[in-house]
Design an enzyme around this catalytic site. Structure first.
Site, PDB file in Angstrom:
ATOM      1  N   GLN A  75      12.448   4.093   8.529  1.00 20.40           N
ATOM      2  CA  GLN A  75      11.877   3.258   7.479  1.00 20.40           C
ATOM      3  C   GLN A  75      12.938   2.309   6.890  1.00 20.40           C
ATOM      4  O   GLN A  75      13.024   2.108   5.684  1.00 20.40           O
ATOM      5  CB  GLN A  75      11.281   4.136   6.382  1.00 20.40           C
ATOM      6  CG  GLN A  75       9.918   4.707   6.722  1.00 20.40           C
ATOM      7  CD  GLN A  75       8.827   3.641   6.729  1.00 20.40           C
ATOM      8  OE1 GLN A  75       8.923   2.611   6.070  1.00 20.40           O
ATOM      9  NE2 GLN A  75       7.773   3.894   7.503  1.00 20.40           N
ATOM     10  N   SER A  76      13.699   1.683   7.764  1.00 22.52           N
ATOM     11  CA  SER A  76      14.795   0.815   7.330  1.00 22.52           C
ATOM     12  C   SER A  76      14.286  -0.483   6.694  1.00 22.52           C
ATOM     13  O   SER A  76      13.577  -1.263   7.328  1.00 22.52           O
ATOM     14  CB  SER A  76      15.685   0.478   8.533  1.00 22.52           C
ATOM     15  OG  SER A  76      16.590  -0.552   8.214  1.00 22.52           O
TER      16      SER A  76
END
Length: 339
Positions: A75-76
């Site tokens: 979930q960068s």
């Protein structure tokens, strides 16, 4: 500090607002808390990485790249902003996503930032947790070069001296806004992870002799390692700016007491911080970075580390899209209209 001598694209909505948080300040009954809204930088819901990408992608263009690639957690926020900025300037984008949490639910693996990565046209490859994702990044760039592409590899978080220029610029911007408003800043607080944001802010504040102390609230590494990482990058960034020696080791301060069980995992205090900001100020924090930094700030205020009459600026690094990957952490009933 003449940053105009460095190649730069204009991608972000700048300057970002500097706002007072009167209801949060009143609820904590301590210092006056202000927020630097780097969640409002524009590209794909905003965030701090867009400032870095203005310099990084300008360098990519100057080198004739036809594809950019970078790495980050599943979930960068950085990966999402890289994909968006690459799309904006017409470059292909390839992302290496590392599974740092072993979360398997659909919200985490396919919603939030991952959905936007795909929406912006990036190609993805997934990796198990590894101690050296930048080595994986270099290998991917080498494969693309063999295929005839012209890759430009951006380290995780955009955290190298070129990327950190974005937060040297942010430091200049913040001090200018405070000067115009007649605001005395007693402390700046923000989340620190890959080190680029804190390094750039320190290089900028020290380079202009602003006299404003900075506290990074760590989200991953232990204190000593985090501070050493930041110091090395801040020193290199100051040298790039022509201010070699401006940053001292004692200027780099990180508090890593609020990480919890590890990177990418929420904590009860972070959930409380998200809910407080949402309900008191209508502002969304993210579950990995800004919420843990705000949780740290809230705890430090409650413990009396910051006192009434001080002005504390919290740098909001963005990432609220990530909330959609962590819906289950909030425990709301699926049919609830209110918690």
């Amino acid at each position: 500090m003449n940053l105009a001598r460095f190649p730069r694209l204009r991608l972000a909505h700048l300057p970002t607002p500097l706002e007072h948080l009167p209801r949060l300040s009143a609820a904590l009954d301590g210092p006056e808390i202000w927020i630097k809204r780097d969640d409002c930088t524009g590209m794909s819901s905003g965030g701090n990485k867009t400032r870095k990408l203005e310099f990084l992608l300008a360098e990519a263009q100057a080198q004739g790249a036809d594809i950019v690639l970078t790495q980050g957690a599943t979930q960068s926020n950085h990966a999402r902003q890289t994909a968006a900025c690459a799309a904006r300037i017409g470059l292909d984008c390839h992302l290496l996503l590392e599974d740092r949490t072993q979360k398997a639910d659909h919200d985490y693996t396919a919603s939030g930032n991952v959905f936007l990565d795909r929406l912006h046209g990036a190609t993805l490859e997934h990796h198990p947790a590894t101690p050296d994702m930048n080595a994986e990044l270099a290998a991917a760039a080498a494969r693309l070069a063999v295929e005839g592409r012209r890759p430009y590899a951006i380290p995780g978080g955009g955290s190298n001296p070129v990327g950190a220029l974005g937060y040297v610029n942010a430091a200049l911007e913040l001090v200018s806004q405070a000067n115009d408003a007649g605001l005395r800043i007693d402390h700046v607080v923000h989340a620190t992870g890959s080190a680029g944001t804190q390094a750039g802010l320190i290089a900028g504040l020290r380079g202009m002799h602003a006299g404003v102390p900075l506290l990074g609230i760590g989200v991953r590494a232990p204190k000593q390692r985090q501070e050493e990482n930041v110091f090395r990058l801040a020193a290199a960034t100051a040298e790039l700016c022509g201010c070699a020696g401006a940053v001292r080791r004692e200027d780099v301060v990180a508090n890593c007491d609020y990480v919890g069980s590890g990177y990418g995992f929420t904590t009860p205090a972070a959930i409380e911080a998200i809910q407080m900001l949402a309900r008191l100020e209508g502002i969304l924090l993210d579950p990995v970075y800004s919420s843990k930094a705000m949780a740290g700030l809230i705890d430090l205020v409650r413990r009396g580390e910051f006192s009434r009459g001080q002005n504390i600026v919290f740098v909001h690094t963005g990432g609220s899209v990530g909330l959609f990957g962590y819906v289950r952490d909030f425990g709301f009933p699926p049919d609830a209209t209110a918690p």
